[in-house]
Write a protein that holds these residues in place. Structure first.
Motif, PDB file in Angstrom:
ATOM      1  N   ASP A 245      13.936 -60.026 -14.194  1.00 46.54           N
ATOM      2  CA  ASP A 245      14.300 -61.069 -13.123  1.00 46.54           C
ATOM      3  C   ASP A 245      13.328 -60.462 -11.886  1.00 46.54           C
TER       4      ASP A 245
ATOM      5  N   ARG B 263      11.466 -53.972   7.984  1.00 45.80           N
ATOM      6  CA  ARG B 263      10.778 -52.937   7.754  1.00 45.80           C
ATOM      7  C   ARG B 263       9.347 -53.028   7.443  1.00 45.80           C
TER       8      ARG B 263
ATOM      9  N   SER C 211      14.906 -54.429  -2.934  1.00 47.25           N
ATOM     10  CA  SER C 211      14.183 -54.191  -4.313  1.00 47.25           C
ATOM     11  C   SER C 211      13.373 -52.904  -4.074  1.00 47.25           C
TER      12      SER C 211
ATOM     13  N   TRP D 287      14.111 -63.511  -0.720  1.00 46.06           N
ATOM     14  CA  TRP D 287      15.501 -63.221  -0.761  1.00 46.06           C
ATOM     15  C   TRP D 287      16.314 -62.460   0.381  1.00 46.06           C
TER      16      TRP D 287
ATOM     17  N   ARG E  95      12.307 -49.947 -10.428  1.00 43.31           N
ATOM     18  CA  ARG E  95      13.504 -50.608 -11.069  1.00 43.31           C
ATOM     19  C   ARG E  95      13.512 -52.043 -10.728  1.00 43.31           C
TER      20      ARG E  95
ATOM     21  N   ASP F  21      10.021 -58.846   8.809  1.00 40.63           N
ATOM     22  CA  ASP F  21      10.883 -58.034   7.782  1.00 40.63           C
ATOM     23  C   ASP F  21      11.417 -56.905   8.784  1.00 40.63           C
TER      24      ASP F  21
ATOM     25  N   GLY G  19      19.729 -60.233   9.598  1.00 46.01           N
ATOM     26  CA  GLY G  19      20.428 -61.124   9.484  1.00 46.01           C
ATOM     27  C   GLY G  19      20.200 -62.180  10.791  1.00 46.01           C
TER      28      GLY G  19
ATOM     29  N   THR H 271      16.723 -54.212  -9.806  1.00 47.84           N
ATOM     30  CA  THR H 271      18.029 -54.081  -9.425  1.00 47.84           C
ATOM     31  C   THR H 271      18.365 -52.607 -10.255  1.00 47.84           C
TER      32      THR H 271
ATOM     33  N   SER I  57       8.333 -56.724  -5.372  1.00 47.46           N
ATOM     34  CA  SER I  57       9.209 -57.465  -6.089  1.00 47.46           C
ATOM     35  C   SER I  57       8.658 -58.637  -6.662  1.00 47.46           C
TER      36      SER I  57
ATOM     37  N   ASP J 127      17.320 -63.931  11.343  1.00 44.23           N
ATOM     38  CA  ASP J 127      16.286 -65.156  10.797  1.00 44.23           C
ATOM     39  C   ASP J 127      16.568 -66.277  11.385  1.00 44.23           C
TER      40      ASP J 127
HETATM   41  N1  LIG Z   1      10.273 -54.046  -8.577  1.00 48.34           N
HETATM   42  C1  LIG Z   1      11.102 -54.866  -8.517  1.00 48.34           C
HETATM   43  N2  LIG Z   1      11.087 -56.431  -8.435  1.00 48.34           N
HETATM   44  C2  LIG Z   1      11.969 -57.105  -8.384  1.00 48.34           C
HETATM   45  C3  LIG Z   1      13.386 -56.640  -8.323  1.00 48.34           C
HETATM   46  C4  LIG Z   1      13.799 -55.102  -8.049  1.00 48.34           C
HETATM   47  O1  LIG Z   1      14.624 -54.686  -8.028  1.00 48.34           O
HETATM   48  N3  LIG Z   1      12.652 -54.384  -8.392  1.00 48.34           N
HETATM   49  N4  LIG Z   1      14.305 -57.456  -8.284  1.00 48.34           N
HETATM   50  C5  LIG Z   1      14.305 -58.879  -8.600  1.00 48.34           C
HETATM   51  C6  LIG Z   1      15.097 -59.803  -7.975  1.00 48.34           C
HETATM   52  S1  LIG Z   1      16.793 -59.688  -8.730  1.00 48.34           S
HETATM   53  C7  LIG Z   1      15.014 -60.421  -6.730  1.00 48.34           C
HETATM   54  S2  LIG Z   1      16.333 -61.339  -6.026  1.00 48.34           S
HETATM   55  C8  LIG Z   1      13.866 -60.405  -6.325  1.00 48.34           C
HETATM   56  C9  LIG Z   1      14.091 -60.173  -4.641  1.00 48.34           C
HETATM   57  O2  LIG Z   1      12.900 -59.895  -3.990  1.00 48.34           O
HETATM   58  P1  LIG Z   1      12.841 -60.087  -2.546  1.00 48.34           P
HETATM   59  O3  LIG Z   1      12.615 -61.542  -1.962  1.00 48.34           O
HETATM   60  O4  LIG Z   1      11.525 -59.206  -2.118  1.00 48.34           O
HETATM   61  O5  LIG Z   1      14.040 -59.477  -1.667  1.00 48.34           O
HETATM   62  P2  LIG Z   1      14.664 -58.279  -1.509  1.00 48.34           P
HETATM   63  O6  LIG Z   1      13.896 -57.042  -2.130  1.00 48.34           O
HETATM   64  O7  LIG Z   1      16.168 -58.358  -1.320  1.00 48.34           O
HETATM   65  O8  LIG Z   1      14.076 -58.020   0.133  1.00 48.34           O
HETATM   66  C10 LIG Z   1      12.900 -58.491   0.582  1.00 48.34           C
HETATM   67  C11 LIG Z   1      12.673 -57.783   2.013  1.00 48.34           C
HETATM   68  O9  LIG Z   1      13.639 -58.333   2.971  1.00 48.34           O
HETATM   69  C12 LIG Z   1      13.607 -57.478   3.962  1.00 48.34           C
HETATM   70  N5  LIG Z   1      15.079 -57.814   4.608  1.00 48.34           N
HETATM   71  C13 LIG Z   1      16.338 -57.340   4.766  1.00 48.34           C
HETATM   72  N6  LIG Z   1      17.169 -57.750   5.402  1.00 48.34           N
HETATM   73  C14 LIG Z   1      16.588 -58.984   5.820  1.00 48.34           C
HETATM   74  C15 LIG Z   1      16.670 -59.718   7.054  1.00 48.34           C
HETATM   75  O10 LIG Z   1      17.663 -60.132   7.189  1.00 48.34           O
HETATM   76  N7  LIG Z   1      15.680 -60.681   7.210  1.00 48.34           N
HETATM   77  C16 LIG Z   1      14.275 -60.543   6.913  1.00 48.34           C
HETATM   78  N8  LIG Z   1      13.259 -61.266   7.385  1.00 48.34           N
HETATM   79  N9  LIG Z   1      14.171 -59.256   5.856  1.00 48.34           N
HETATM   80  C17 LIG Z   1      14.986 -58.691   5.416  1.00 48.34           C
HETATM   81  C18 LIG Z   1      13.851 -56.249   3.096  1.00 48.34           C
HETATM   82  O11 LIG Z   1      13.304 -54.903   3.976  1.00 48.34           O
HETATM   83  C19 LIG Z   1      12.659 -56.509   2.254  1.00 48.34           C
HETATM   84  O12 LIG Z   1      11.438 -55.840   2.395  1.00 48.34           O
HETATM   85  O13 LIG Z   1      12.912 -59.676  -6.550  1.00 48.34           O
HETATM   86  C20 LIG Z   1      12.994 -59.436  -7.984  1.00 48.34           C
HETATM   87  N10 LIG Z   1      11.787 -58.422  -8.275  1.00 48.34           N
END
Ligand SMILES: Nc1nc2c(c(=O)[nH]1)N[C@H]1C(S)=C(S)[C@@H](COP(=O)(O)OP(=O)(O)OC[C@H]3O[C@@H](n4cnc5c(=O)[nH]c(N)nc54)[C@H](O)[C@@H]3O)O[C@H]1N2
Ligand SMILES: Nc1nc2c(c(=O)[nH]1)N[C@H]1C(S)=C(S)[C@@H](COP(=O)(O)OP(=O)(O)OC[C@H]3O[C@@H](n4cnc5c(=O)[nH]c(N)nc54)[C@H](O)[C@@H]3O)O[C@H]1N2
Ligand code: SF4
Ligand SMILES: [Mo]
Length: 678
Positions: A11, A209, A569, A302, A573, A207, A226, A575, A185, A228
């Motif tokens: 994923d 962070r 993420s 996401w 890993r 973000d 929350g 998830t 991610s 945005d």
């Molecule tokens: N290495 C790695 N890759 C992955 C995954 C993993 O677990 N590890 N997971 C996979 C999956 S299932 C998915 S869905 C995607 C998700 O990948 P991303 O779209 O990158 O999603 P997240 O990692 O949930 O969060 C991304 C960023 O959003 C920030 N964030 C948290 N809350 C908010 C908010 O309210 N507003 C804003 N603007 N930012 C916020 C976090 O600090 C984080 O830096 O990645 C995929 N790729």
């Protein structure tokens, strides 16, 4: 020694093509190959280390049955204390008898699958499994744990129009990474972002962070989680007020602008800045840069959706390119999920129309297991997911899974924390041990490969196990697709361009969609809405969302639980997958100001808690998180915390405004120092 071409179905938006070395029937090396030009021969560290995962001590090698009298709450490092070895025939017979018994006594709806399938392709999810559960008449699990709010928003606004390809990021003059952290991610977007920046593009990160790419960004908007929605509405309002709307584009291609504008007008820059905890000047700067730049790209992630305002927030962010007229140029527009570039379908393989049955939102699995009646859930089948670790309100999920009267099957590759709650554990192959076919949701590729090696131990694929269960329960029918290759063919044939796609898959294991691998929005691609326009208003959605469409729901923080816990993420890993390979103590990142107030120092033990649960871990004091926010990665295993749980123990099972999505980042907590040996 042989080398085979493979694909990565994990994923992750990237969908790498892989080169896998096999020696004496074992995988010894996994690296990237160049069939997928975008992933360009390199892959992430997680999958480079895949042999360690495949052949590690945690692998489930054969079927197991729970020993009589061992509680599901008992914890032990050694699975053999709770389980005894079994043959496939014995294990499948137990499942058959128990499922038949539950169905007879309580009806099919007393059975529930627990899965997500994010790291599965077309041949291991939504095929014979779906056939089995439909024919059983099992309760239907809504796949809402990820992308449900953003899916709802994209369906409403653009009819799920795919977006800008990674390689076209390089053309942008402004890139906004909005709630997306590609360095973890989706690493293959990073070189294209850097290429754009090198060529003079501005980079903005939205973000809470300071992610890796924020360090060199022109602007980092470290907003409160929350918020945005108000931020995006304020930017839209600024565009209206400053005459920076693309009137011609809007007149031709956007409907619902009046209603949207009314809602946006409630968010002047100053009010949004106050709620989001950012400088008003920064919002003005971003609005001006965005209005001026072309091509301007928003890479929406996401992180935006995982809260009470998630769907409206994603919709409002994606409305910006339509209002400001950023489409129609290479590198301009937005990217979120590109999965709708394909019209493949697994329905011909399922071969069974969906029955009318009870639906269970997977984000409320704990509630379903502890509260549902008429009928209660009496049997649970876990596969392609790890509910005891990754679902919201972990304590409640675990209370439900620990019920002695619940019969649970867990079909897994490794001994996850969910296995602890199983009555029967079945061994599953990894993607290198079974045929798979997968399309990227970032990259525009579809790939297909056979197994690189035979399954480890006695592992059997989902496809086969569900066929066997259908047979044993008398649910198989004449004409059912029973062969994976036939299934793959049927799935591809559902695409109008299926002949070409199938031919290309046969020739080199990879195909691009009909629209090509780098389509331009409003050049090659148009909204999938019924009238082909962008929709910024929808009566039904307005009625459904608790605060109306584009309506903001305030922060759930209280004086007792003031800190926002986010769990994004991390690089090591996907998830929970691979979490077992990292047996270090999990760390909670906390801003120096919040740490000081609590007399917490770097490396101190912590107690993180709210009304749902309590988590023990170690502090990392860092200004990479904004004040008021603490962070622990998603997918932590029990062995990584001394409390034996994860951030999910503190995540509420409330739902997003639309789409029934998870609100992981609405967790509000308190933190205090705790002796590490206490
Ligand atoms: N290495 C790695 N890759 C992955 C995954 C993993 O677990 N590890 N997971 C996979 C999956 S299932 C998915 S869905 C995607 C998700 O990948 P991303 O779209 O990158 O999603 P997240 O990692 O949930 O969060 C991304 C960023 O959003 C920030 N964030 C948290 N809350 C908010 C908010 O309210 N507003 C804003 N603007 N930012 C916020 C976090 O600090 C984080 O830096 O990645 C995929 N790729
Ligand atoms: N706190 C917090 N929690 C989150 C999130 C968050 O942001 N914060 N994000 C959520 C997101 S984005 C997602 S997508 C979900 C993901 O949640 P899950 O779907 O539970 O993801 P994984 O932990 O990767 O678990 C997938 C499991 O399926 C198994 N598996 C893989 N292939 C096969 C197969 O072919 N057959 C069988 N039987 N099993 C297989 C793997 O071994 C693995 O254990 O987690 C969510 N959890
Ligand atoms: S997890 Fe993502 S980056 Fe890693 S190999 Fe798979 S597709 Fe590529
Ligand atoms: Mo996800």
């Amino acid at each position: 020694m042989t080398t085979t071409s493979q694909l990565c179905p994990l994923d992750c938006p990237d969908a790498c093509s892989l080169s896998v070395t096999v020696e004496d029937g074992r995988v010894t090396k996994v690296t990237g190959d160049h069939r997928n030009p975008v992933t360009a021969g390199y892959i992430c560290g997680k999958v480079r280390r895949f042999p360690k995962y495949m052949y590690g001590a945690d692998r489930v090698q054969r079927p197991y049955i729970r020993r009589a009298g061992v509680s599901k709450e008992a914890r032990s490092e050694d699975p053999l204390k709770a389980f005894r070895e079994a043959t496939w025939d014995e294990a499948l017979e137990v499942v058959t008898q128990r499922f038949a018994g539950v169905r007879e006594e309580f009806g099919g709806q007393a059975i529930l699958p627990a899965c997500y399938g994010g790291s599965n392709g077309y041949l291991s999810h939504g095929v014979t499994d779906e056939r089995f559960f439909r024919r059983l008449g099992a309760s239907r699990l809504l796949p809402t744990i990820c992308a449900a709010p953003s899916g709802a928003a994209q369906a409403l606004t653009y009819g799920r129009m795919p977006g800008v390809a990674f390689q076209d990021f390089a053309h942008a003059r402004l890139i906004v990474l909005w709630g997306m952290n590609p360095s973890s991610s989706g690493i293959h977007a990073v070189p294209f972002v850097k290429e754009a920046v090198k060529a003079g593009a501005r980079l903005v990160v939205v973000d809470p962070r300071q992610i890796q790419l924020a360090k060199g960004a022109d602007l980092h908007l470290a907003l409160r989680p929350g918020t945005d929605l108000p931020v995006a509405l304020a930017l839209a309002n600024w565009l209206f007020e400053h005459g920076r709307i693309d009137e011609a584009f809007v007149a031709a291609s956007v409907v619902g602008v009046t209603e949207f504008r009314e809602r946006a007008a409630q968010w002047p820059i100053a009010r949004a800045a106050e709620v989001a905890g950012v400088a008003p000047q920064d919002l003005e700067t971003l609005a001006g840069w965005y209005a001026d730049a072309s091509p301007a790209l928003i890479r929406c992630g996401w992180g935006v959706e995982r809260n009470r305002n998630g769907a409206s927030a994603v919709g409002a962010v994606l409305a910006l390119p339509a209002l400001a007229g950023k489409f129609g140029v290479r590198g301009g527009g937005y990217t979120m999920s590109n999965s709708r570039a394909w019209t493949l379908s697994t329905e011909p393989v399922v071969g069974q129309t969906p029955p009318t049955v009870r639906e269970v939102n997977m984000n409320q699995l704990g509630r379903a297991l502890t509260e549902l009646s008429n009928p209660p859930i009496k049997a649970l089948y876990v596969y392609d997911g790890n509910p005891a670790s990754t679902f919201p309100d972990q304590e409640r999920v675990r209370r439900g899974m620990a019920r002695p009267d619940l019969f649970t099957v867990v079909h897994e590759q490794v001994w996850t924390d969910s296995c602890r709650y199983a009555d029967v554990v079945l061994p599953a192959p990894t993607f290198l041990e079974q045929p798979e076919m997968y399309r990227g949701y970032g990259n525009y590729v579809l790939q297909k490969a056979g197994a690189a090696v035979p399954p480890v131990g006695l592992a059997r694929s989902n496809f086969d196990v569900f066929l066997a269960l259908c047979d044993r329960l008398g649910l198989s029918r004449e004409g059912d697709v029973r062969d994976v290759e036939v299934a793959a063919r049927a799935i591809v044939a559902a695409d109008p361009d299926g002949e070409r796609i199938w031919r290309e898959l046969g020739e080199r294991g990879l195909a691009v969609p009909t629209i090509g691998n780098a389509p331009v929005q409003f050049g090659d691609l148009f909204p999938g809405t019924p009238d082909g326009k962008v929709h910024l208003w929808d009566e039904a959605a307005d009625a459904e969302a608790p605060a109306g469409l584009w309506g903001y729901q305030p922060d759930p923080a209280t004086a007792q639980y003031p800190l926002a816990l986010i769990s994004p993420s991390s690089a090591d890993r996907i998830t929970g997958t691979f979490g077992n390979l990292r047996a270090k103590v999990a760390v909670l990142s906390i801003h120096p100001r919040d740490a000081k107030r609590r007399s917490v120092g770097d490396g101190d033990g912590l107690r993180v808690f709210n009304a749902l649960g309590e988590l023990h871990c170690v502090a990392r004091v860092t200004d990479e998180v904004r004040p008021g926010v603490v962070e622990m990665p998603k997918g932590v295993w029990d062995r990584e915390t001394s409390s034996g749980n994860s951030a999910n123990a503190l995540c509420p099972d409330t739902l997003s405004d639309l789409g029934g999505g998870a609100c992981f980042n609405d967790a509000r907590v308190q933190v205090e120092r705790r002796s590490l040996d206490g």
